[in-house]
Scaffold this motif. Structure first.
Motif, short mmCIF file in Angstrom:
data_model
loop_
_atom_site.label_atom_id
_atom_site.label_comp_id
_atom_site.label_asym_id
_atom_site.label_seq_id
_atom_site.Cartn_x
_atom_site.Cartn_y
_atom_site.Cartn_z
N TYR A 1 0.85 -1.19 0.00
CA TYR A 1 0.00 0.00 0.00
C TYR A 1 0.89 1.24 0.00
N ASN A 2 0.42 2.31 -0.68
CA ASN A 2 1.19 3.55 -0.70
C ASN A 2 0.40 4.68 -0.06
N GLU A 3 0.91 5.90 -0.15
CA GLU A 3 0.27 7.05 0.48
C GLU A 3 -1.11 7.34 -0.11
N LEU A 4 -1.30 7.13 -1.41
CA LEU A 4 -2.61 7.33 -2.01
C LEU A 4 -3.62 6.32 -1.45
N ASP A 5 -3.14 5.12 -1.19
CA ASP A 5 -4.00 4.09 -0.59
C ASP A 5 -4.44 4.54 0.81
N LEU A 6 -3.52 5.17 1.55
CA LEU A 6 -3.87 5.67 2.88
C LEU A 6 -4.97 6.72 2.79
N SER A 7 -4.89 7.56 1.78
CA SER A 7 -5.91 8.59 1.59
C SER A 7 -7.27 7.95 1.33
N ARG A 8 -7.29 6.93 0.49
CA ARG A 8 -8.55 6.23 0.21
C ARG A 8 -9.08 5.54 1.47
N LEU A 9 -8.18 4.95 2.25
CA LEU A 9 -8.60 4.29 3.48
C LEU A 9 -9.22 5.31 4.44
N HIS A 10 -8.64 6.50 4.51
CA HIS A 10 -9.22 7.56 5.35
C HIS A 10 -10.64 7.86 4.89
N GLN A 11 -10.85 7.97 3.59
CA GLN A 11 -12.18 8.26 3.05
C GLN A 11 -13.16 7.14 3.42
N ILE A 12 -12.72 5.91 3.28
CA ILE A 12 -13.57 4.75 3.60
C ILE A 12 -13.98 4.78 5.06
N LEU A 13 -13.00 4.95 5.94
CA LEU A 13 -13.29 4.92 7.38
C LEU A 13 -14.14 6.12 7.79
N SER A 14 -13.92 7.26 7.16
CA SER A 14 -14.71 8.45 7.47
C SER A 14 -16.17 8.25 7.07
N LEU A 15 -16.39 7.71 5.89
CA LEU A 15 -17.76 7.48 5.43
C LEU A 15 -18.44 6.40 6.26
N LYS A 16 -17.67 5.41 6.67
CA LYS A 16 -18.21 4.35 7.53
C LYS A 16 -18.64 4.95 8.86
N GLU A 17 -17.82 5.83 9.41
CA GLU A 17 -18.15 6.49 10.67
C GLU A 17 -19.40 7.36 10.54
N LEU A 18 -19.64 7.88 9.34
CA LEU A 18 -20.82 8.70 9.10
C LEU A 18 -22.07 7.86 8.90
N GLY A 19 -21.91 6.53 8.89
CA GLY A 19 -23.08 5.65 8.85
C GLY A 19 -23.36 5.00 7.51
N LEU A 20 -22.50 5.18 6.52
CA LEU A 20 -22.73 4.54 5.23
C LEU A 20 -22.32 3.07 5.30
N SER A 21 -23.01 2.25 4.52
CA SER A 21 -22.65 0.84 4.44
C SER A 21 -21.42 0.72 3.54
N LEU A 22 -20.76 -0.43 3.60
CA LEU A 22 -19.58 -0.64 2.75
C LEU A 22 -19.95 -0.55 1.27
N GLU A 23 -21.12 -1.06 0.92
CA GLU A 23 -21.56 -0.99 -0.48
C GLU A 23 -21.82 0.45 -0.90
N GLU A 24 -22.42 1.24 -0.03
CA GLU A 24 -22.66 2.65 -0.33
C GLU A 24 -21.33 3.40 -0.47
N ILE A 25 -20.39 3.07 0.40
CA ILE A 25 -19.07 3.70 0.34
C ILE A 25 -18.39 3.38 -0.98
N LYS A 26 -18.43 2.10 -1.34
CA LYS A 26 -17.82 1.67 -2.59
C LYS A 26 -18.43 2.40 -3.78
N SER A 27 -19.72 2.49 -3.79
CA SER A 27 -20.43 3.17 -4.87
C SER A 27 -20.08 4.65 -4.91
N ALA A 28 -20.06 5.30 -3.75
CA ALA A 28 -19.76 6.73 -3.69
C ALA A 28 -18.34 7.03 -4.14
#
Length: 168
Positions: free
Chosen positions: A43-70
């Motif tokens: 994994y590289n730094e861009l991957d870390l940025s995407r992981l931050h986005q995933i975890l942030s959206l998850k914390e906001l209540g989105l499902s993994l499928e919704e996160i993936k789609s968004a």
């Protein structure tokens, strides 16, 4: 110089489990940008940025499928995600501040040996209730949205048009 992390190192860095990172990769939500010669995920730094986005959206209540789609559909930018987090934290602070004010008021009354009225207790209980009730309401709304989407999907799969279903 770009930094790269193997899955175990990324897990330690982020506090996630290796199993979670592998699952995210398996469902196509978060895949490594590279591999070692022996096939280990890198994994590289861009991957870390995407992981931050995933975890942030998850914390906001989105499902993994919704996160993936968004994220895959470009429906939400990293800046919008951070702004959503800021808004959520501001709301939490506001609720905590209201509770703190009520607790200080009750404490002041108790220190002065004043009797607490029913209204004092009611205000305190309302402030406490809001702290716990809001996440429950948000979760319930999320479930209702998921069930609506599931109903729409199942209707489509069974060849039932939405208009036909509404008329019945």
């Amino acid at each position: 110089m770009k930094r790269h992390w193997k899955v175990g190192d990324l897990a330690k860095l982020t506090g996630l489990t290796v199993r979670t990172l592998r699952f995210y990769d398996q469902i196509g939500l978060f895949s490594p940008s590279g591999q070692t010669e022996s096939g280990h995920r890198l994994y590289n730094e861009l991957d870390l940025s995407r992981l931050h986005q995933i975890l942030s959206l998850k914390e906001l209540g989105l499902s993994l499928e919704e996160i993936k789609s968004a994220l895959n559909g470009g429906q939400i930018s990293p800046l919008e995600i951070v702004e959503l987090q800021i808004d959520q934290i501001k709301e939490q602070i506001k609720l905590q501040q209201k509770l703190l004010e009520q607790l200080r008021y009750v404490s002041k009354l108790m220190q002065g040996k004043a009797e607490l009225t029913v209204e004092d207790f009611a205000s305190l209980l309302q402030a406490m209730k809001m702290r716990f009730e809001k996440p429950v309401i948000e979760r319930q709304t999320g479930w209702e949205r998921h069930l609506d989407l599931l109903g729409d999907f199942l209707a489509e799969e069974n060849g039932i048009s939405k208009h036909k279903e509404e008329n019945e």
